[in-house]
Design an enzyme around this catalytic site. Structure first.
Site, PDB file in Angstrom:
ATOM      1  N   ASP A  40      39.872  40.680  40.082  1.00 60.63           N
ATOM      2  CA  ASP A  40      41.168  40.087  40.387  1.00 60.63           C
ATOM      3  C   ASP A  40      42.242  40.980  39.797  1.00 60.63           C
ATOM      4  O   ASP A  40      42.200  41.314  38.602  1.00 60.63           O
ATOM      5  CB  ASP A  40      41.253  38.673  39.797  1.00 60.63           C
ATOM      6  CG  ASP A  40      42.497  37.933  40.250  1.00 60.63           C
ATOM      7  OD1 ASP A  40      43.043  38.289  41.308  1.00 60.63           O
ATOM      8  OD2 ASP A  40      42.922  37.007  39.548  1.00 60.63           O
ATOM      9  N   ASP A  93      44.359  40.768  46.672  1.00 59.22           N
ATOM     10  CA  ASP A  93      44.268  41.128  45.254  1.00 59.22           C
ATOM     11  C   ASP A  93      42.962  40.688  44.594  1.00 59.22           C
ATOM     12  O   ASP A  93      42.867  40.685  43.362  1.00 59.22           O
ATOM     13  CB  ASP A  93      45.452  40.556  44.479  1.00 59.22           C
ATOM     14  CG  ASP A  93      45.545  39.042  44.557  1.00 59.22           C
ATOM     15  OD1 ASP A  93      44.788  38.441  45.343  1.00 59.22           O
ATOM     16  OD2 ASP A  93      46.370  38.463  43.831  1.00 59.22           O
ATOM     17  N   GLU A  94      41.949  40.339  45.358  1.00 55.92           N
ATOM     18  CA  GLU A  94      40.668  39.994  44.740  1.00 55.92           C
ATOM     19  C   GLU A  94      39.510  40.305  45.677  1.00 55.92           C
ATOM     20  O   GLU A  94      39.664  40.330  46.899  1.00 55.92           O
ATOM     21  CB  GLU A  94      40.627  38.528  44.294  1.00 55.92           C
ATOM     22  CG  GLU A  94      40.692  37.531  45.426  1.00 55.92           C
ATOM     23  CD  GLU A  94      40.525  36.098  44.933  1.00 55.92           C
ATOM     24  OE1 GLU A  94      39.680  35.862  44.054  1.00 55.92           O
ATOM     25  OE2 GLU A  94      41.237  35.220  45.452  1.00 55.92           O
TER      26      GLU A  94
END
Length: 410
Positions: A11, A106-107
């Site tokens: 993350d 974003d992950e």
């Protein structure tokens, strides 16, 4: 005997804020929120860790965030830069892990079971590369399943100082899964929302350990299939695989205007810019498509979509725009307010061209050569380094990067 799985969850910490700090180092370490002004229907897309200490959270109305922190710095996101940074991180993951499943911008999850190195070392190597090569903080969690990896990551972040990105690593060792989970509030279990948490508490189930000790039949009767899933997860049973993304079937870009517009010049300028982004996206992926899609969302939130399928696949900006603007001219009702506009390309096939009887071969070859040169210049100097003259005085809001002091809007 099957190998014990080694799954990682990565993350990017406060991703949009971290990218904003790269673009403007003067805001680093300050209370920052990424989003639009309150007057522009703004909500917080991301908050820096100093801003979070005031209670500011994602999806919070920007007006409320400003009341909590009058000195809050509001930053507009730059979608292109965010996508670029995200792709750099995903490229690192793809180099370090045999299987990667992006979960959002974003992950991502990574399955590193077949690697000889320990899961701890793989996590450290990935974090080091993201920190140094992309200059972004990231946290990783690891375990024998996606469930454990995600929950370990979330918990690892809470063990770090609150005033800066955690950049943490937490690994749950094999055999310690149920011990790790049992004391967490049941609401922390992946997939348990607030209403389900309330219903479980009414049944006297407040911790994941208590949920694991409950009757699976009772949970199934009360919640249906989600009840069985909760029981399995509470008992650290999650066989779900890490699934790489399927082959790309379409590419698209869209923009929501800060205020609804019927300005034809602005709409077509935006259409040209979106067509260029789609063209760049498909060329970088080595794709060509035959079907161009135009999407318009009106002021009442109703959405209108039309397509045009060509006789041959295309990938140049001007070709995509020509088809998109043709659709726009045919179907936009002059004076109709537009809230969102989008362009898509699909129907991918091999890169070839069936020349028309009256087509100017020299002009087509020149246009293709020009596009190739532009791509090289954009790769080296950025996509604002050279652009059409018609764009010189046009800078749509989602391309602007500026930060605004909160007190101006209180």
């Amino acid at each position: 005997m099957a190998k014990i799985r080694k799954i990682l969850h990565l993350d990017l910490d406060a991703f949009f804020c971290s990218v904003a700090e790269q673009l403007d180092p003067t805001i680093k370490g300050k209370a920052v929120a990424v989003g639009a002004k309150p007057s522009e229907r703004g909500a917080v897309a991301s908050a820096s860790y100093p801003a979070r200490s005031y209670g500011i959270k994602s999806a919070m109305p920007m007006a409320k965030a400003l009341r909590l922190c009058p000195e809050l710095i509001i930053v507009r996101p730059d979608p292109r830069v965010c996508v670029e940074r995200s792709q750099l991180v995903m490229d690192i993951l793809l180099e370090e892990a045999p299987k990667v499943e992006p979960a959002s911008i974003d992950e991502a999850f990574a399955d590193v079971t077949i690697l000889r190195d320990s899961i701890d070392k793989v996590a450290e190597d990935i974090q080091r590369r993201v920190n140094t090569e992309v200059n972004l903080p990231c946290s990783l969690g690891g375990g024998t399943s996606k469930l454990l990896a995600k929950m370990a990551n979330a918990h690892g972040k809470t063990q770090q100082p609150k005033d800066k990105p955690p950049n943490s690593i937490m690994i749950v060792p094999p055999g310690g899964e149920k011990l790790f989970l049992e004391n967490f509030p049941v609401g922390k279990l992946w997939g348990v929302g607030s209403r389900t948490e309330e219903a479980l508490e009414e049944l006297g189930v407040e911790t994941i350990g208590q949920l694991a000790a409950s009757s699976i039949d009772m949970l199934s009767k009360r919640f249906g299939k989600p009840g069985r899933d909760m029981w399995y997860h509470a008992n650290a049973i999650d066989p779900s695989p890490v699934l790489p993304l399927p082959i790309q079937k379409s590419a698209g870009r869209q923009m929501t205007f800060q205020s609804d517009t019927k300005d034809e010049v602005e709409l077509k300028h935006t259409l040209r810019r979106l067509s260029a982004e789609v063209g760049r996206q498909v060329r970088q992926a080595g794709l060509c498509g035959r079907t161009v899609t135009l999407t318009l969302r009106w002021a009442d939130y109703s959405t209108f979509t039309r397509q045009m399928t060509l006789h041959y696949p295309i990938d140049r900006n001007d070709q995509i725009y020509a088809a998109a603007v043709d659709l726009f001219d045919r179907f936009w009702l002059r004076g109709e307010l537009v809230r969102l506009i989008g362009v898509g390309l699909s129907g991918f096939g091999e890169r070839h061209h069936q020349w028309g009887l009256w087509e100017d071969l020299k002009s087509s070859k020149r246009a293709a050569d020009l596009q190739a040169v532009l791509d090289k210049l954009w790769d080296k100097y950025g996509e604002k380094s050279i652009r059409p003259a018609s764009d010189l005085y046009y800078e749509p809001a989602y391309y602007m990067y500026e930060h605004l002091r909160g007190e101006k809007y209180c």
